[in-house]
Structures are given as C-alpha cells and as structure tokens.
Design a protein around this motif. Structure first.
Motif, PDB file in Angstrom:
ATOM      1  N   TYR A 165      51.942  33.948  26.717  1.00  0.00           N
ATOM      2  CA  TYR A 165      52.458  33.595  28.036  1.00  0.00           C
ATOM      3  C   TYR A 165      51.434  33.790  29.152  1.00  0.00           C
ATOM      4  N   THR A 166      50.175  33.907  28.772  1.00  0.00           N
ATOM      5  CA  THR A 166      49.080  33.878  29.741  1.00  0.00           C
ATOM      6  C   THR A 166      48.039  32.896  29.212  1.00  0.00           C
ATOM      7  N   ARG A 167      46.965  32.736  29.956  1.00  0.00           N
ATOM      8  CA  ARG A 167      45.903  31.831  29.515  1.00  0.00           C
ATOM      9  C   ARG A 167      44.698  32.587  28.956  1.00  0.00           C
ATOM     10  N   PHE A 168      44.895  33.835  28.559  1.00  0.00           N
ATOM     11  CA  PHE A 168      43.803  34.570  27.929  1.00  0.00           C
ATOM     12  C   PHE A 168      43.439  33.910  26.602  1.00  0.00           C
ATOM     13  N   GLU A 169      42.163  33.614  26.442  1.00  0.00           N
ATOM     14  CA  GLU A 169      41.721  32.977  25.203  1.00  0.00           C
ATOM     15  C   GLU A 169      41.559  33.986  24.065  1.00  0.00           C
ATOM     16  N   PHE A 170      41.394  35.268  24.403  1.00  0.00           N
ATOM     17  CA  PHE A 170      41.181  36.294  23.392  1.00  0.00           C
ATOM     18  C   PHE A 170      41.971  37.533  23.782  1.00  0.00           C
ATOM     19  N   VAL A 171      42.827  37.999  22.876  1.00  0.00           N
ATOM     20  CA  VAL A 171      43.644  39.190  23.117  1.00  0.00           C
ATOM     21  C   VAL A 171      43.420  40.161  21.960  1.00  0.00           C
ATOM     22  N   LEU A 172      43.040  41.402  22.300  1.00  0.00           N
ATOM     23  CA  LEU A 172      42.729  42.412  21.291  1.00  0.00           C
ATOM     24  C   LEU A 172      43.557  43.665  21.549  1.00  0.00           C
ATOM     25  N   GLY A 173      44.045  44.271  20.466  1.00  0.00           N
ATOM     26  CA  GLY A 173      44.757  45.534  20.570  1.00  0.00           C
ATOM     27  C   GLY A 173      44.024  46.632  19.829  1.00  0.00           C
ATOM     28  N   ILE A 174      44.099  47.865  20.367  1.00  0.00           N
ATOM     29  CA  ILE A 174      43.548  49.026  19.676  1.00  0.00           C
ATOM     30  C   ILE A 174      44.641  50.081  19.594  1.00  0.00           C
ATOM     31  N   GLU A 175      44.819  50.657  18.382  1.00  0.00           N
ATOM     32  CA  GLU A 175      45.922  51.592  18.142  1.00  0.00           C
ATOM     33  C   GLU A 175      45.485  52.674  17.147  1.00  0.00           C
ATOM     34  N   PRO A 176      45.634  53.960  17.531  1.00  0.00           N
ATOM     35  CA  PRO A 176      45.204  55.032  16.621  1.00  0.00           C
ATOM     36  C   PRO A 176      46.193  55.352  15.519  1.00  0.00           C
ATOM     37  N   ASP A 177      47.471  55.037  15.743  1.00  0.00           N
ATOM     38  CA  ASP A 177      48.503  55.421  14.782  1.00  0.00           C
ATOM     39  C   ASP A 177      48.579  54.408  13.639  1.00  0.00           C
ATOM     40  N   GLU A 178      48.180  54.826  12.456  1.00  0.00           N
ATOM     41  CA  GLU A 178      48.107  53.911  11.317  1.00  0.00           C
ATOM     42  C   GLU A 178      49.482  53.371  10.921  1.00  0.00           C
ATOM     43  N   GLY A 179      50.529  54.190  11.087  1.00  0.00           N
ATOM     44  CA  GLY A 179      51.867  53.743  10.725  1.00  0.00           C
ATOM     45  C   GLY A 179      52.455  52.719  11.667  1.00  0.00           C
ATOM     46  N   SER A 180      51.831  52.540  12.846  1.00  0.00           N
ATOM     47  CA  SER A 180      52.358  51.597  13.840  1.00  0.00           C
ATOM     48  C   SER A 180      51.850  50.178  13.662  1.00  0.00           C
ATOM     49  N   ARG A 181      50.872  49.977  12.797  1.00  0.00           N
ATOM     50  CA  ARG A 181      50.336  48.622  12.634  1.00  0.00           C
ATOM     51  C   ARG A 181      51.392  47.664  12.092  1.00  0.00           C
ATOM     52  N   TYR A 182      52.294  48.188  11.246  1.00  0.00           N
ATOM     53  CA  TYR A 182      53.400  47.362  10.750  1.00  0.00           C
ATOM     54  C   TYR A 182      54.266  46.894  11.911  1.00  0.00           C
ATOM     55  N   ALA A 183      54.546  47.802  12.850  1.00  0.00           N
ATOM     56  CA  ALA A 183      55.373  47.448  14.002  1.00  0.00           C
ATOM     57  C   ALA A 183      54.717  46.369  14.845  1.00  0.00           C
ATOM     58  N   ILE A 184      53.407  46.461  15.008  1.00  0.00           N
ATOM     59  CA  ILE A 184      52.698  45.489  15.835  1.00  0.00           C
ATOM     60  C   ILE A 184      52.813  44.092  15.242  1.00  0.00           C
ATOM     61  N   ARG A 185      52.749  43.996  13.924  1.00  0.00           N
ATOM     62  CA  ARG A 185      52.856  42.696  13.261  1.00  0.00           C
ATOM     63  C   ARG A 185      54.304  42.231  13.148  1.00  0.00           C
ATOM     64  N   LYS A 186      55.208  43.140  12.744  1.00  0.00           N
ATOM     65  CA  LYS A 186      56.587  42.766  12.447  1.00  0.00           C
ATOM     66  C   LYS A 186      57.436  42.664  13.708  1.00  0.00           C
ATOM     67  N   VAL A 187      57.449  43.712  14.516  1.00  0.00           N
ATOM     68  CA  VAL A 187      58.288  43.742  15.702  1.00  0.00           C
ATOM     69  C   VAL A 187      57.580  43.091  16.882  1.00  0.00           C
ATOM     70  N   GLY A 188      56.302  43.381  17.020  1.00  0.00           N
ATOM     71  CA  GLY A 188      55.550  42.785  18.113  1.00  0.00           C
ATOM     72  C   GLY A 188      55.263  41.314  17.912  1.00  0.00           C
ATOM     73  N   ALA A 189      55.284  40.861  16.658  1.00  0.00           N
ATOM     74  CA  ALA A 189      54.997  39.461  16.313  1.00  0.00           C
ATOM     75  C   ALA A 189      53.616  39.043  16.811  1.00  0.00           C
ATOM     76  N   PHE A 190      52.696  40.000  16.821  1.00  0.00           N
ATOM     77  CA  PHE A 190      51.325  39.710  17.259  1.00  0.00           C
ATOM     78  C   PHE A 190      50.468  39.428  16.041  1.00  0.00           C
ATOM     79  N   ASP A 191      49.791  38.277  16.039  1.00  0.00           N
ATOM     80  CA  ASP A 191      48.986  37.890  14.883  1.00  0.00           C
ATOM     81  C   ASP A 191      47.493  37.844  15.207  1.00  0.00           C
ATOM     82  N   GLY A 192      47.118  38.462  16.325  1.00  0.00           N
ATOM     83  CA  GLY A 192      45.718  38.489  16.711  1.00  0.00           C
ATOM     84  C   GLY A 192      44.986  39.693  16.153  1.00  0.00           C
ATOM     85  N   PRO A 193      43.754  39.921  16.572  1.00  0.00           N
ATOM     86  CA  PRO A 193      42.931  41.007  16.021  1.00  0.00           C
ATOM     87  C   PRO A 193      43.381  42.383  16.508  1.00  0.00           C
ATOM     88  N   LEU A 194      43.282  43.357  15.593  1.00  0.00           N
ATOM     89  CA  LEU A 194      43.602  44.747  15.889  1.00  0.00           C
ATOM     90  C   LEU A 194      42.441  45.636  15.483  1.00  0.00           C
TER      91      LEU A 194
END
Length: 214
Positions: free
Chosen positions: A97-126
């Motif tokens: 919903y923005t015009r950013f051509e590149f969106v990156l996330g950084i997260e220290p909690d290893e167990g949260s990566r599932y949430a980012i993909r499943k609940v967040g529906a984010f398919d970009g780089p982590l």
C-alpha cells in the motif's frame, strides 16, 4: 561537543528500575541476557494472532498502530526497513500500500518468522538477528521501529546505525513509551525485557547526537 546525557542513576519508584536524576530516564536492573532472547517473545507473550491484533486494531490516537504509522510516512518510494518486524503486518502494508520498491524486515526472535509469513502475509526479504549488528546490504529512505527501541540495550548505537543506513532526507519513525507520558503505576513494563523507559529529553539528546534533525 557531545550532547548525550551522562546518566546519574538513583533508586526509583518502579520495581527493578533505577532512574536518572538528570534526564528522568529509567533503566532496568534485571535485563535478560541477549543470548536468551532469541525465542523469548514468541515463547513468553501472546499468540501471533493477538500480536497482529495489537498492531492492526489497537489504537494510537483513535486509529490502529499501523494506520498511525502509514499516515505519517513522508517518503513513499525507494527502500523501507522495519526493525523488530514481527508479526509482519506493517511489512505487508509497506509492501502493498505504498510505492516502496524494496521492503526489508529484521527480527531477532526466531520463533516469530512463522508469524511474519503466515499472519503478516509478508513474502519479502527478512534478516534474522538483533539490530544493530547485521549486514543489511542496503540504505533506506524510511526506517521504522514500533515498540522496539525500549528493548535495546544500546540505544545510542541503535540510532547511530539508523542514521548511517538512512539516505539524505529519509525518515525515521519510532514508536515507544516515554517516561512521564504515562503514570508509572499503570505501566505493564517487564524489567527482564524493557531495558529503558526513555524520557523525552533523553530521546532528543540521543537523536541529535546521532545526527538527526527535525
């Protein structure tokens, strides 16, 4: 000349915290070591769906946290970084919903990566790991950190790295609780994970020291 506050801590009215008599910042005396934090949040906090509710539905100024952030983005193109990005909902909105051509996330909690993909529906780089300390391979027009900065044991280094990674005229968005903004007795702060409760004065000094200007 350094603008940073040289903290002079004394006993405080918050259990397990000391308070700086100069700037009013609170500092935890019972922080969990970083090596024990890799799965801390996913193991000790609400479900991933509740985390998503917190950012999509919980209100700040009458709107959700995510909408509050999105409405205040000045630069809507280029590259965006979200620090401490679980559960990934802001990443999704930044991506779609923005015009950013590149969106990156950084997260220290290893167990949260599932949430980012499943609940967040984010398919970009982590990137997995703590910030600062990771090689991100890019510079950014926009950097956000929601409910993250108070967990950092190295706030000056955190802001310095943000400034280093930010392009000229870029935007840094921090959402965090501030000392004095909420009565101490009503704060559900855990000294094991919330390293600092910064004062507005201290935030201004640290941001200026890092190189940020209004």
């Amino acid at each position: 000349m350094s603008m940073a506050c040289f903290h002079q801590y004394t006993r405080s009215d918050m259990p397990d915290y000391e308070r700086c008599r100069s700037c009013g910042t609170y500092h935890s005396l019972a922080v969990t070591p970083p090596e024990k934090m890799k799965d801390y949040w996913s193991a000790n906090h609400s479900t991933i769906w509740e985390q998503a509710w917190n950012v999509d539905m919980h209100t700040e100024g009458g709107v959700s946290k995510n909408k509050f952030v999105l409405d205040r983005i000045n630069c809507r193109h280029g590259a965006a970084l979200d620090i401490g990005c679980a559960p990934g909902r802001l990443l999704y909105w930044l991506q779609h919903y923005t015009r950013f051509e590149f969106v990156l996330g950084i997260e220290p909690d290893e167990g949260s990566r599932y949430a980012i993909r499943k609940v967040g529906a984010f398919d970009g780089p982590l990137v997995s790991g703590f910030f600062p300390g990771q090689s991100l391979g890019s510079v950014f027009d926009y950097i956000s950190a929601l409910d993250v900065f108070e967990h950092s044991a190295e706030p000056e280094e955190f802001l310095a790295e943000c400034f280093k990674l930010m392009l000229p005229k870029g935007q840094l968005f921090l959402m965090l609780p501030l000392a004095g903004a909420t009565p101490v007795g009503s704060m559900s702060f855990k000294a094991s994970e919330h390293v600092y409760l910064h004062s507005l004065l201290n935030m201004g000094l640290m941001l200026e020291e890092a190189g940020f200007r209004n």
